[in-house]
Design a protein around this motif. Sequence first.
Motif, short mmCIF file in Angstrom:
data_model
loop_
_atom_site.label_atom_id
_atom_site.label_comp_id
_atom_site.label_asym_id
_atom_site.label_seq_id
_atom_site.Cartn_x
_atom_site.Cartn_y
_atom_site.Cartn_z
N GLY A 172 0.83 -1.19 0.00
CA GLY A 172 0.00 0.00 0.00
C GLY A 172 0.86 1.24 0.00
N ASP A 173 0.61 2.11 0.99
CA ASP A 173 1.29 3.40 1.02
C ASP A 173 2.65 3.30 1.70
OD1 ASP A 173 1.73 6.07 0.65
OD2 ASP A 173 0.53 6.72 2.37
N SER A 174 3.54 2.58 1.09
CA SER A 174 4.93 2.52 1.54
C SER A 174 5.81 2.47 0.30
CB SER A 174 5.19 1.30 2.44
OG SER A 174 4.85 0.10 1.78
N ASP A 175 7.05 2.84 0.47
CA ASP A 175 7.97 2.92 -0.68
C ASP A 175 8.41 1.51 -1.06
OD1 ASP A 175 9.90 3.38 -2.56
OD2 ASP A 175 10.93 4.95 -1.43
N ILE A 176 7.80 0.98 -2.09
CA ILE A 176 8.08 -0.40 -2.49
C ILE A 176 9.52 -0.57 -2.94
CG2 ILE A 176 7.34 -0.10 -4.89
CD1 ILE A 176 6.09 -2.92 -4.69
N ASN A 177 10.11 0.49 -3.51
CA ASN A 177 11.50 0.39 -3.96
C ASN A 177 12.46 0.22 -2.79
OD1 ASN A 177 10.96 0.76 -6.78
ND2 ASN A 177 10.61 2.94 -6.35
N GLU A 178 12.10 0.80 -1.64
CA GLU A 178 12.96 0.72 -0.47
C GLU A 178 12.66 -0.49 0.40
OE1 GLU A 178 14.24 3.34 3.49
OE2 GLU A 178 12.78 4.13 2.06
N THR A 179 11.38 -0.79 0.61
CA THR A 179 11.01 -1.80 1.60
C THR A 179 10.69 -3.16 1.02
OG1 THR A 179 8.66 -1.18 1.59
CG2 THR A 179 10.11 0.01 3.11
N ALA A 180 10.71 -3.30 -0.30
CA ALA A 180 10.41 -4.61 -0.89
C ALA A 180 11.42 -5.65 -0.44
CB ALA A 180 10.44 -4.50 -2.41
N PRO A 181 10.99 -6.91 -0.32
CA PRO A 181 11.93 -7.97 0.03
C PRO A 181 12.99 -8.14 -1.05
CG PRO A 181 9.88 -8.90 -0.75
CD PRO A 181 9.64 -7.43 -0.60
N ILE A 236 15.23 -11.13 -0.65
CA ILE A 236 15.68 -12.51 -0.48
C ILE A 236 14.47 -13.42 -0.49
CG2 ILE A 236 16.81 -14.15 1.09
CD1 ILE A 236 18.48 -11.82 2.14
N GLY A 237 14.51 -14.49 -1.28
CA GLY A 237 13.43 -15.45 -1.30
C GLY A 237 12.68 -15.46 -2.62
N LYS A 238 11.55 -16.17 -2.62
CA LYS A 238 10.66 -16.26 -3.78
C LYS A 238 9.41 -15.45 -3.46
CE LYS A 238 13.24 -19.34 -5.96
NZ LYS A 238 13.91 -19.04 -7.24
N PHE A 239 9.17 -14.38 -4.20
CA PHE A 239 8.07 -13.50 -3.83
C PHE A 239 7.49 -12.80 -5.04
CE2 PHE A 239 12.18 -11.44 -3.14
CZ PHE A 239 12.08 -10.34 -3.99
N SER A 240 6.24 -12.33 -4.87
CA SER A 240 5.57 -11.47 -5.84
C SER A 240 5.15 -10.20 -5.11
CB SER A 240 4.33 -12.16 -6.42
OG SER A 240 4.69 -13.25 -7.24
N LEU A 241 5.15 -9.09 -5.83
CA LEU A 241 4.80 -7.80 -5.25
C LEU A 241 3.61 -7.22 -6.00
CD1 LEU A 241 8.41 -6.28 -5.05
CD2 LEU A 241 7.26 -7.71 -3.37
N LEU A 242 2.57 -6.82 -5.26
CA LEU A 242 1.40 -6.21 -5.86
C LEU A 242 1.21 -4.81 -5.31
CD1 LEU A 242 -1.07 -9.20 -5.80
CD2 LEU A 242 -0.43 -7.93 -7.83
N ILE A 243 0.95 -3.86 -6.19
CA ILE A 243 0.73 -2.47 -5.78
C ILE A 243 -0.23 -1.83 -6.78
CG2 ILE A 243 2.68 -1.54 -7.09
CD1 ILE A 243 3.18 0.34 -4.68
N ASN A 244 -1.04 -0.90 -6.31
CA ASN A 244 -1.90 -0.12 -7.19
C ASN A 244 -1.04 0.95 -7.86
OD1 ASN A 244 -3.78 1.46 -8.47
ND2 ASN A 244 -4.99 1.92 -6.64
N LYS A 245 -0.67 0.72 -9.10
CA LYS A 245 0.27 1.60 -9.79
C LYS A 245 -0.31 3.00 -10.03
CE LYS A 245 2.73 -2.17 -12.06
NZ LYS A 245 3.13 -2.79 -13.37
N GLU A 246 -1.63 3.10 -10.14
CA GLU A 246 -2.24 4.40 -10.36
C GLU A 246 -2.18 5.27 -9.11
OE1 GLU A 246 -6.18 3.83 -11.81
OE2 GLU A 246 -5.53 2.88 -13.68
N ASN A 247 -2.37 4.66 -7.97
CA ASN A 247 -2.32 5.40 -6.70
C ASN A 247 -2.07 4.39 -5.59
OD1 ASN A 247 -2.59 6.94 -4.40
ND2 ASN A 247 -4.53 7.87 -4.99
N ARG A 248 -0.82 4.28 -5.14
CA ARG A 248 -0.47 3.25 -4.16
C ARG A 248 -1.20 3.42 -2.84
NH1 ARG A 248 5.76 5.19 -2.98
NH2 ARG A 248 5.30 6.74 -1.39
N LYS A 249 -1.74 4.63 -2.58
CA LYS A 249 -2.49 4.85 -1.34
C LYS A 249 -3.83 4.13 -1.37
CE LYS A 249 -0.46 9.32 -0.12
NZ LYS A 249 -0.73 10.75 0.20
N GLU A 250 -4.33 3.85 -2.57
CA GLU A 250 -5.62 3.17 -2.71
C GLU A 250 -5.38 1.66 -2.80
OE1 GLU A 250 -7.50 5.04 -6.06
OE2 GLU A 250 -8.20 6.72 -4.83
N ILE A 251 -4.89 1.11 -1.72
CA ILE A 251 -4.53 -0.32 -1.68
C ILE A 251 -5.73 -1.21 -1.91
CG2 ILE A 251 -4.74 -0.38 0.85
CD1 ILE A 251 -2.52 -2.46 0.90
N ASN A 252 -6.92 -0.75 -1.49
CA ASN A 252 -8.10 -1.61 -1.60
C ASN A 252 -8.60 -1.79 -3.02
OD1 ASN A 252 -8.36 -2.30 1.13
ND2 ASN A 252 -9.25 -0.30 1.58
#
Length: 321
Positions: A270-279, A281-297
Amino acid sequence: MKILVIKPSSFGDIVQAAACATALKKAYPGCNISWVVFKQWEELLGIFPDIDNVITWDRKKGISGFFEALKEIRNTKFDLIIDLQGLMRSTMLAKMAKGKVKLGVPGMKECGNLLITEAYPENAKMNATLRNLEPIRFLTGKDFSPEINIKINTDTLNKAGEILKEAGIAGHFAAFMPFARGKGKDWSTENYLKLIDLVNEKYPSFDIVFFGSKDDYGKIKSDKVKDICGKTNLQELAAVLSKASVAVGADTGSMHLASILGVPSVFIFGDSDINETAPHIGKFSLLINKENRKEINKINPRDVFDEIIKLKTEWRVKSEE
């Protein structure tokens, strides 16, 4: 060689910083690493075998807790002190500790770089896991890949088995960790309920298990899930998560823990800096609302489910179709 690492908080930040300890052991074979941590996260460090000594800082005691930690720190003269927190309170600890070399992580705040040297300040915005390795690169001139050694003792693994058994979880399970600290990080209950239905329909033999603090217990009500919020301490949480087939949840410490444990993980950002806080290490997928990350829902449960399916080949057990 005696090394002091200052990284007192928080859960996810400590998990991402643990790679520093592993890299230090490679850079300085035989070194002894002491780590300063807030008391509430002390137990977590027990799963990282590269950390030799834990110095507890009781933040609830206020200024007296700071000086208690400082007193213990000053009992040792360190060859190297690294401040990975980068705030004034942590930098003050580094400044007043006994040490030959003192260095801060890129992106120091609150004027901490006026007290100790800041490694590569231009890299302040890089991924947190990689940023925590920059002081070692600054010192050695060598790049270290992010790796974390983890060891969970047999007693804790046995306790994890008991916790799962008591909750009625006998087979494969998906770990859901929906409860994040911080505004704008939580996906809605309605979305999770829709995702639960999708997973249950596709994989009816799988248990869906909710993790969180004791205050999170019962927040999401469904007869299709097992709720063990507040049932584990931090080491038991690691042990239970290590048995999961897949993890799904917000940008939380427990999700980052699942990722470094090698559990395929779907992060809903959601409203966090995905570039900084993304994992990293490991096997993972990242989902974010690209139009407005604050609108996580507005992230669709079907899209989250599709990411789970994509990770299916990475599941450590074969699910039943």
